[in-house]
Design a protein around this motif. Structure first.
Motif, short mmCIF file in Angstrom:
data_model
loop_
_atom_site.label_atom_id
_atom_site.label_comp_id
_atom_site.label_asym_id
_atom_site.label_seq_id
_atom_site.Cartn_x
_atom_site.Cartn_y
_atom_site.Cartn_z
N GLU A 12 -2.09 -3.89 -3.29
CA GLU A 12 -1.65 -5.15 -2.69
C GLU A 12 -0.34 -4.97 -1.91
O GLU A 12 -0.21 -5.47 -0.79
CB GLU A 12 -1.48 -6.22 -3.76
N LEU A 13 0.62 -4.27 -2.51
CA LEU A 13 1.90 -4.05 -1.83
C LEU A 13 1.72 -3.16 -0.59
O LEU A 13 2.34 -3.41 0.45
CB LEU A 13 2.91 -3.42 -2.78
N HIS A 14 0.88 -2.17 -0.70
CA HIS A 14 0.61 -1.29 0.44
C HIS A 14 -0.01 -2.08 1.59
O HIS A 14 0.42 -1.96 2.75
CB HIS A 14 -0.31 -0.14 0.01
N ASN A 15 -0.99 -2.91 1.29
CA ASN A 15 -1.61 -3.75 2.32
C ASN A 15 -0.60 -4.74 2.92
O ASN A 15 -0.60 -4.99 4.12
CB ASN A 15 -2.82 -4.49 1.76
N LYS A 16 0.26 -5.30 2.07
CA LYS A 16 1.26 -6.26 2.54
C LYS A 16 2.24 -5.61 3.51
O LYS A 16 2.56 -6.19 4.55
CB LYS A 16 2.02 -6.86 1.35
N VAL A 17 2.70 -4.41 3.21
CA VAL A 17 3.65 -3.76 4.12
C VAL A 17 2.97 -3.38 5.43
O VAL A 17 3.59 -3.41 6.49
CB VAL A 17 4.35 -2.54 3.46
N LEU A 18 1.68 -3.08 5.39
CA LEU A 18 0.96 -2.78 6.62
C LEU A 18 0.81 -4.01 7.50
O LEU A 18 0.90 -3.93 8.72
CB LEU A 18 -0.42 -2.20 6.31
N VAL A 19 0.61 -5.17 6.89
CA VAL A 19 0.41 -6.41 7.65
C VAL A 19 1.74 -7.05 8.04
O VAL A 19 1.96 -7.41 9.19
CB VAL A 19 -0.44 -7.41 6.83
N ASP A 20 2.64 -7.20 7.06
CA ASP A 20 3.90 -7.93 7.29
C ASP A 20 5.06 -7.05 7.74
O ASP A 20 6.05 -7.56 8.27
CB ASP A 20 4.32 -8.66 6.01
N GLY A 21 4.98 -5.75 7.45
CA GLY A 21 6.09 -4.87 7.80
C GLY A 21 7.26 -4.94 6.84
O GLY A 21 8.32 -4.38 7.10
N TYR A 22 7.09 -5.62 5.70
CA TYR A 22 8.18 -5.81 4.73
C TYR A 22 7.60 -5.98 3.33
O TYR A 22 6.60 -6.69 3.16
CB TYR A 22 9.00 -7.05 5.08
N ILE A 23 8.22 -5.34 2.33
CA ILE A 23 7.92 -5.61 0.92
C ILE A 23 9.21 -5.55 0.13
O ILE A 23 10.19 -4.92 0.53
CB ILE A 23 6.88 -4.62 0.31
N ASP A 24 9.19 -6.21 -1.01
CA ASP A 24 10.31 -6.21 -1.95
C ASP A 24 9.82 -5.54 -3.24
O ASP A 24 8.92 -6.05 -3.90
CB ASP A 24 10.75 -7.65 -2.22
N VAL A 25 10.38 -4.40 -3.57
CA VAL A 25 9.98 -3.67 -4.78
C VAL A 25 11.07 -3.74 -5.86
O VAL A 25 11.07 -2.95 -6.79
CB VAL A 25 9.60 -2.21 -4.47
N SER A 26 11.98 -4.67 -5.72
CA SER A 26 13.12 -4.79 -6.63
C SER A 26 12.71 -5.02 -8.09
O SER A 26 13.43 -4.61 -9.00
CB SER A 26 14.03 -5.94 -6.19
N ASP A 27 11.57 -5.64 -8.32
CA ASP A 27 11.13 -5.95 -9.68
C ASP A 27 10.39 -4.79 -10.35
O ASP A 27 10.00 -4.91 -11.51
CB ASP A 27 10.23 -7.19 -9.68
N PHE A 28 10.20 -3.70 -9.63
CA PHE A 28 9.50 -2.54 -10.17
C PHE A 28 10.49 -1.40 -10.40
O PHE A 28 11.56 -1.36 -9.82
CB PHE A 28 8.41 -2.07 -9.20
N TYR A 29 10.08 -0.46 -11.27
CA TYR A 29 10.90 0.73 -11.49
C TYR A 29 10.75 1.65 -10.27
O TYR A 29 9.63 1.96 -9.86
CB TYR A 29 10.47 1.46 -12.76
#
Length: 66
Positions: free
Chosen positions: A46-63
């Motif tokens: 899901e995050l990989h697809n989101k960064v491909l579409v939106d160009g931005y992700i927030d991974v602050s809640d993950f290790y």
């Protein structure tokens, strides 16, 4: 692409999601490599697809580590 890690945002040139893995491998424009544990393959996808579409992700809640 931009990725938020806690209190900073990095410009990234590559985000890779190995098939069947819960990890994202993120390479910044300065060649730093971050490994993000997304807990599940589904969340990583899901995050990989989101960064491909939106160009931005927030991974602050993950290790993550670099």
């Amino acid at each position: 692409m931009r990725v938020k890690f806690g209190n900073h945002i990095d410009l990234c040139k590559r985000v890779t999601h190995p098939v069947g893995s819960n990890l994202l491998l993120i390479t910044t424009v300065y060649n730093s490599l971050y490994t993000v544990d997304c807990i599940s393959d589904t969340m990583a996808t899901e995050l990989h697809n989101k960064v491909l579409v939106d160009g931005y992700i927030d991974v602050s809640d993950f290790y993550y580590s670099n």
